[in-house]
Design an enzyme around this catalytic site. Structure first.
Site, PDB file in Angstrom:
ATOM      1  N   GLU A   1      25.281 -45.187   1.824  1.00 47.28           N
ATOM      2  CA  GLU A   1      24.471 -44.745   2.973  1.00 47.28           C
ATOM      3  C   GLU A   1      24.494 -45.796   4.080  1.00 47.28           C
ATOM      4  O   GLU A   1      24.491 -46.981   3.767  1.00 47.28           O
ATOM      5  CB  GLU A   1      23.005 -44.539   2.538  1.00 47.28           C
ATOM      6  CG  GLU A   1      22.819 -43.378   1.580  1.00 47.28           C
ATOM      7  CD  GLU A   1      21.380 -43.263   1.082  1.00 47.28           C
ATOM      8  OE1 GLU A   1      20.472 -43.822   1.728  1.00 47.28           O
ATOM      9  OE2 GLU A   1      21.178 -42.621   0.049  1.00 47.28           O
TER      10      GLU A   1
ATOM     11  N   ARG B   1      19.280 -42.276  -6.523  1.00 50.47           N
ATOM     12  CA  ARG B   1      20.184 -43.162  -5.791  1.00 50.47           C
ATOM     13  C   ARG B   1      21.587 -42.562  -5.848  1.00 50.47           C
ATOM     14  O   ARG B   1      22.042 -42.105  -6.915  1.00 50.47           O
ATOM     15  CB  ARG B   1      20.197 -44.564  -6.398  1.00 50.47           C
ATOM     16  CG  ARG B   1      18.994 -45.418  -6.061  1.00 50.47           C
ATOM     17  CD  ARG B   1      18.935 -45.791  -4.566  1.00 50.47           C
ATOM     18  NE  ARG B   1      17.800 -46.628  -4.221  1.00 50.47           N
ATOM     19  CZ  ARG B   1      16.633 -46.181  -3.769  1.00 50.47           C
ATOM     20  NH1 ARG B   1      16.442 -44.875  -3.607  1.00 50.47           N
ATOM     21  NH2 ARG B   1      15.671 -47.022  -3.441  1.00 50.47           N
TER      22      ARG B   1
ATOM     23  N   HIS C   1      18.335 -38.851   2.955  1.00 51.09           N
ATOM     24  CA  HIS C   1      17.377 -39.721   2.263  1.00 51.09           C
ATOM     25  C   HIS C   1      15.950 -39.530   2.812  1.00 51.09           C
ATOM     26  O   HIS C   1      15.333 -40.486   3.311  1.00 51.09           O
ATOM     27  CB  HIS C   1      17.824 -41.183   2.386  1.00 51.09           C
ATOM     28  CG  HIS C   1      17.305 -42.047   1.258  1.00 51.09           C
ATOM     29  ND1 HIS C   1      17.983 -43.127   0.758  1.00 51.09           N
ATOM     30  CD2 HIS C   1      16.155 -41.999   0.530  1.00 51.09           C
ATOM     31  CE1 HIS C   1      17.291 -43.705  -0.211  1.00 51.09           C
ATOM     32  NE2 HIS C   1      16.161 -43.024  -0.368  1.00 51.09           N
TER      33      HIS C   1
HETATM   34  C1  DGY Z   1      12.504 -45.547  -2.415  1.00 56.28           C
HETATM   35  O1  DGY Z   1      11.322 -45.803  -2.153  1.00 56.28           O
HETATM   36  O2  DGY Z   1      13.159 -46.203  -3.218  1.00 56.28           O
HETATM   37  C2  DGY Z   1      13.121 -44.379  -1.722  1.00 56.28           C
HETATM   38  O3  DGY Z   1      14.462 -44.254  -1.933  1.00 56.28           O
HETATM   39  C3  DGY Z   1      12.798 -44.376  -0.255  1.00 56.28           C
HETATM   40  O4  DGY Z   1      11.626 -43.684  -0.169  1.00 56.28           O
END
Ligand code: DGY
Length: 321
Positions: free
Chosen positions: A269, A240, A287
């Site tokens: 984002e 993240r 992402h």
């Molecule tokens: C998640 O699943 O948390 C990712 O960031 C997106 O695939």
């Protein structure tokens, strides 16, 4: 025949996943992949039994508090659930589920892509070619950093961290990791455990981040910790964005203390700190960690399995609140 549960799906999903939603639920899909405002989410949730969201569409306390009482479950199409305010959901008696496991391999693959692309200067190479500036092979051109014998620190040895360790081992890395507790050696490829992450940082020729975003991990990689990395380290983040202090990492990329970064996730984002955009040593992706069709289908089916269980009165397998 009992009426099908009503669901509001906030993002466009893969075709096979939407087909199953349509078959089994009375569903409002989002074919244009519109970005809903909080007010629209609240308004369109009237009469819905559940909501399906994703990291793109935060479901914060203000939204949850405004939801119709009919809404009993929020299923997120993601393993991460920091975008759903669990305490607010809990207070309203709303169940929350996620989609773990099915995106582990895709995300670990992407981690290796970013690690190699950053270390081997893939962005600069692309630029030279596309801008017609390549003067031919040169012994000193775009010299990068190798993997053999280098130390890779894994911050967060959950499923994805372990999958990265499995991939990184054959590249010749000496592995190190930090997690709350040591794991059995069979799960860590022999990586050296550091109970104190501060103590691991000086060993990280490469540092890859695989922790969830929590109040404790927010801005984990700050200027103080970056200074503990060896000069010329490579930083990778597929977890993240807010785990990194952008200002600090950008300054370190500019000074060369961090030689390169491979980043798939960003604070705020879809916006990202503009300081990254001018940096040739930052390899940036939007992402895409879990972005393979098989993985995205599996994420959707996992979300559906949780919803199916919930509406049958069973405990969903991936309940997080
Ligand atoms: C998640 O699943 O948390 C990712 O960031 C997106 O695939």
């Amino acid at each position: 025949m009992a009426a099908k549960p009503k669901l509001f799906v906030l993002n466009k999903l893969p075709e096979a996943v939407e087909a199953r939603f349509k078959r089994d639920y009375d569903v409002r899909l989002n074919p244009d992949d519109k970005t809903y405002t909080e007010a629209e989410i609240v308004a369109l949730s009237q009469g819905m039994d559940g909501i399906v969201t994703s990291p793109t569409t935060a479901v914060k306390a203000a939204v949850i508090e405004g939801l119709d009482k009919s809404v009993r479950i929020i299923a997120t199409f993601s393993v991460g659930f920091d975008h759903v305010e669990l305490a607010a959901a809990g207070a309203r008696g709303i169940t929350v589920t996620n989609t773990p496991e099915v995106l582990t391999d895709a995300t670990a693959d992407m981690t290796m892509l970013l690690l190699l692309a950053g270390a081997r200067r893939a962005y600069e190479g692309q630029k030279i070619l596309r801008e017609n500036r390549w003067i031919g092979w040169r012994p000193t051109q775009l010299i990068g950093i190798g993997c053999q014998g280098k130390r890779l620190g894994i911050y967060g040895m959950g499923r994805i961290g372990q999958a990265v360790a499995r991939r990184a081992k054959p590249f010749g890395f000496d592995l190190h990791y930090h997690d709350q507790n040591p794991l059995p050696p069979a799960k860590t490829e022999g990586a050296i455990f550091h109970a104190d992450v501060e103590e691991m940082l000086p060993f990280c020729d490469y540092l890859t981040i695989h922790c969830p975003l929590t109040p404790e991990t927010r801005k984990f990689l700050n200027a103080k910790r970056i200074a503990k990395l060896p000069k010329g380290a490579v930083v990778v983040n597929t977890a993240r964005g807010p785990v990194i202090d952008d200002e600090a990492l950008i300054a370190a990329l500019e000074s060369g203390h961090v030689a390169a970064a491979g980043l798939d996730v960003f604070e705020g984002e879809p916006k990202l700190h503009p300081g990254y955009l001018g940096l040739d040593n930052a390899y940036l992706l939007p992402h895409l960690g879990s972005a393979t069709l098989d993985t995205r289908n599996a994420m959707g089916f996992r979300a559906l399995d949780n919803l199916d269980a919930f509406f049958k009165g069973q405990a969903p397998r991936d309940r997080v609140a």
